[in-house]
Design a protein around this motif. Structure first.
Motif, PDB file in Angstrom:
ATOM      1  N   LEU A  66     -77.493  53.673  19.787  1.00  0.00           N
ATOM      2  CA  LEU A  66     -78.364  52.502  19.604  1.00  0.00           C
ATOM      3  C   LEU A  66     -77.936  51.346  20.499  1.00  0.00           C
ATOM      4  N   VAL A  67     -76.627  51.103  20.563  1.00  0.00           N
ATOM      5  CA  VAL A  67     -76.101  49.998  21.377  1.00  0.00           C
ATOM      6  C   VAL A  67     -76.379  50.247  22.855  1.00  0.00           C
ATOM      7  N   LEU A  68     -76.135  51.473  23.310  1.00  0.00           N
ATOM      8  CA  LEU A  68     -76.384  51.798  24.719  1.00  0.00           C
ATOM      9  C   LEU A  68     -77.863  51.665  25.061  1.00  0.00           C
ATOM     10  N   ALA A  69     -78.732  52.101  24.147  1.00  0.00           N
ATOM     11  CA  ALA A  69     -80.175  51.992  24.380  1.00  0.00           C
ATOM     12  C   ALA A  69     -80.600  50.532  24.466  1.00  0.00           C
ATOM     13  N   ALA A  70     -80.052  49.693  23.591  1.00  0.00           N
ATOM     14  CA  ALA A  70     -80.405  48.274  23.607  1.00  0.00           C
ATOM     15  C   ALA A  70     -79.842  47.587  24.856  1.00  0.00           C
ATOM     16  N   ARG A  71     -78.658  48.000  25.272  1.00  0.00           N
ATOM     17  CA  ARG A  71     -77.992  47.358  26.407  1.00  0.00           C
ATOM     18  C   ARG A  71     -78.626  47.752  27.737  1.00  0.00           C
ATOM     19  N   PHE A  72     -78.883  49.045  27.942  1.00  0.00           N
ATOM     20  CA  PHE A  72     -79.338  49.518  29.251  1.00  0.00           C
ATOM     21  C   PHE A  72     -80.841  49.740  29.350  1.00  0.00           C
ATOM     22  N   ARG A  73     -81.505  50.025  28.247  1.00  0.00           N
ATOM     23  CA  ARG A  73     -82.953  50.247  28.197  1.00  0.00           C
ATOM     24  C   ARG A  73     -83.433  51.304  29.209  1.00  0.00           C
ATOM     25  N   LYS A  74     -82.652  52.363  29.352  1.00  0.00           N
ATOM     26  CA  LYS A  74     -82.997  53.490  30.223  1.00  0.00           C
ATOM     27  C   LYS A  74     -82.700  54.772  29.452  1.00  0.00           C
ATOM     28  N   PRO A  75     -83.680  55.266  28.691  1.00  0.00           N
ATOM     29  CA  PRO A  75     -83.406  56.381  27.783  1.00  0.00           C
ATOM     30  C   PRO A  75     -83.000  57.698  28.453  1.00  0.00           C
ATOM     31  N   VAL A  76     -83.573  58.048  29.597  1.00  0.00           N
ATOM     32  CA  VAL A  76     -83.285  59.353  30.195  1.00  0.00           C
ATOM     33  C   VAL A  76     -81.808  59.499  30.582  1.00  0.00           C
ATOM     34  N   PRO A  77     -81.213  58.565  31.334  1.00  0.00           N
ATOM     35  CA  PRO A  77     -79.789  58.751  31.646  1.00  0.00           C
ATOM     36  C   PRO A  77     -78.894  58.659  30.409  1.00  0.00           C
ATOM     37  N   ILE A  78     -79.311  57.907  29.399  1.00  0.00           N
ATOM     38  CA  ILE A  78     -78.522  57.831  28.165  1.00  0.00           C
ATOM     39  C   ILE A  78     -78.557  59.182  27.448  1.00  0.00           C
ATOM     40  N   ILE A  79     -79.734  59.766  27.329  1.00  0.00           N
ATOM     41  CA  ILE A  79     -79.866  61.065  26.661  1.00  0.00           C
ATOM     42  C   ILE A  79     -79.104  62.144  27.432  1.00  0.00           C
ATOM     43  N   LEU A  80     -79.194  62.139  28.758  1.00  0.00           N
ATOM     44  CA  LEU A  80     -78.438  63.114  29.562  1.00  0.00           C
ATOM     45  C   LEU A  80     -76.933  62.917  29.406  1.00  0.00           C
ATOM     46  N   GLY A  81     -76.489  61.675  29.347  1.00  0.00           N
ATOM     47  CA  GLY A  81     -75.066  61.387  29.124  1.00  0.00           C
ATOM     48  C   GLY A  81     -74.602  61.900  27.766  1.00  0.00           C
ATOM     49  N   TYR A 127     -69.984  52.561  36.673  1.00  0.00           N
ATOM     50  CA  TYR A 127     -70.284  53.974  36.440  1.00  0.00           C
ATOM     51  C   TYR A 127     -71.774  54.227  36.239  1.00  0.00           C
ATOM     52  N   GLY A 128     -72.568  53.192  36.138  1.00  0.00           N
ATOM     53  CA  GLY A 128     -73.999  53.348  35.910  1.00  0.00           C
ATOM     54  C   GLY A 128     -74.298  53.723  34.470  1.00  0.00           C
ATOM     55  N   VAL A 129     -75.559  53.819  34.145  1.00  0.00           N
ATOM     56  CA  VAL A 129     -75.984  54.094  32.776  1.00  0.00           C
ATOM     57  C   VAL A 129     -75.512  55.481  32.341  1.00  0.00           C
ATOM     58  N   PHE A 130     -75.742  56.495  33.176  1.00  0.00           N
ATOM     59  CA  PHE A 130     -75.327  57.856  32.835  1.00  0.00           C
ATOM     60  C   PHE A 130     -73.814  57.934  32.662  1.00  0.00           C
ATOM     61  N   GLY A 131     -73.074  57.429  33.630  1.00  0.00           N
ATOM     62  CA  GLY A 131     -71.610  57.479  33.575  1.00  0.00           C
ATOM     63  C   GLY A 131     -71.043  56.714  32.390  1.00  0.00           C
ATOM     64  N   ALA A 132     -71.599  55.534  32.141  1.00  0.00           N
ATOM     65  CA  ALA A 132     -71.130  54.734  31.003  1.00  0.00           C
ATOM     66  C   ALA A 132     -71.384  55.470  29.691  1.00  0.00           C
ATOM     67  N   THR A 133     -72.556  56.086  29.575  1.00  0.00           N
ATOM     68  CA  THR A 133     -72.889  56.834  28.362  1.00  0.00           C
ATOM     69  C   THR A 133     -71.990  58.047  28.223  1.00  0.00           C
ATOM     70  N   LEU A 134     -71.819  58.794  29.291  1.00  0.00           N
ATOM     71  CA  LEU A 134     -70.986  59.996  29.272  1.00  0.00           C
ATOM     72  C   LEU A 134     -69.563  59.673  28.810  1.00  0.00           C
ATOM     73  N   ILE A 135     -68.967  58.675  29.424  1.00  0.00           N
ATOM     74  CA  ILE A 135     -67.582  58.316  29.095  1.00  0.00           C
ATOM     75  C   ILE A 135     -67.482  57.745  27.681  1.00  0.00           C
ATOM     76  N   ALA A 136     -68.335  56.795  27.367  1.00  0.00           N
ATOM     77  CA  ALA A 136     -68.269  56.161  26.048  1.00  0.00           C
ATOM     78  C   ALA A 136     -68.530  57.171  24.932  1.00  0.00           C
ATOM     79  N   PHE A 137     -69.515  58.023  25.127  1.00  0.00           N
ATOM     80  CA  PHE A 137     -69.874  58.993  24.086  1.00  0.00           C
ATOM     81  C   PHE A 137     -68.782  60.045  23.924  1.00  0.00           C
ATOM     82  N   PHE A 138     -68.238  60.529  25.033  1.00  0.00           N
ATOM     83  CA  PHE A 138     -67.178  61.533  24.971  1.00  0.00           C
ATOM     84  C   PHE A 138     -65.972  60.969  24.218  1.00  0.00           C
TER      85      PHE A 138
END
Length: 192
Positions: free
Chosen positions: A25-40, A100-111
């Motif tokens: 939820l936080v990443l979605a609100a912060r970056f507002r780019k669902p596709v790279p967040i979901i892929l991450g 790291y961009g949206v994808f990289g930030a999501t990947l690292i934070a989520f992992f």
């Protein structure tokens, strides 16, 4: 198929209100780019749960059937209690360098947020319980996506309408059932 379906259902329920769902939820609100967040989320979950599944599979090789039955049964019962404890997101979970961009930030934070989390521990136990590594990892990954993709896509609009206590209660109940079935070896559920 049972391993996949049970793993998907338990993790989807366990993830509701979990800190990684809050992170989505936080990443979605912060970056507002669902596709790279979901892929991450997908890639981070695959790596994390593959590791957890490998640990679960290794446990089945190291322990005898009687010890394994008690370890798994008690682990499922402990998970039932743990799932009833509400999660909070840490500020450290959302602080990832923007380079790291949206994808990289999501990947690292989520992992990192998923390390030692309820769903990772559940994946270890499920992989030990169902000696089917691929079905369990695929199931737990699908369960994570079932819980987190809607969080990314619709955010707080739907999150406030889901009765988390009920969802956590159902997930805890499923863990209790799995724990009791395992302890009493009903249907010879342990891997051979």
């Amino acid at each position: 198929m049972e391993a996949f379906l049970v793993s998907s259902g338990i993790v989807a329920l366990a993830e509701m209100g979990d800190k990684t769902q809050l992170l989505a939820l936080v990443l979605a609100a912060r970056f507002r780019k669902p596709v790279p967040i979901i892929l991450g989320i997908l890639i981070a979950t695959l790596f994390n749960h593959a590791f957890a599944g490998a640990v679960g599979h290794a446990v089945t090789q190291l322990l005898g059937p009687d010890v394994l039955r008690w370890v798994l049964g008690l682990s499922f019962l402990l998970m039932a209690g743990w799932i009833l404890i509400p999660d909070k997101i840490d500020d450290d979970d959302t602080r990832v360098a923007s380079r790291y961009g949206v994808f990289g930030a999501t990947l690292i934070a989520f992992f990192l947020a998923e390390m030692g989390d309820k769903t990772q521990v559940a994946t270890v136990a499920l992989a030990a319980h169902y000696a089917n590594f691929i079905s369990v990892v695929a199931g737990t990954t699908v369960g994570m996506l079932l819980a987190n993709v809607p969080a990314v896509l619709v955010g707080n609009k739907i999150a406030n309408r889901i009765p988390l206590k009920l969802v956590h209660g159902v997930a805890a109940g499923l863990f209790v059932i799995l724990g009791l079935l395992t302890l009493f070896n009903v249907g010879n559920l342990l891997p051979q």
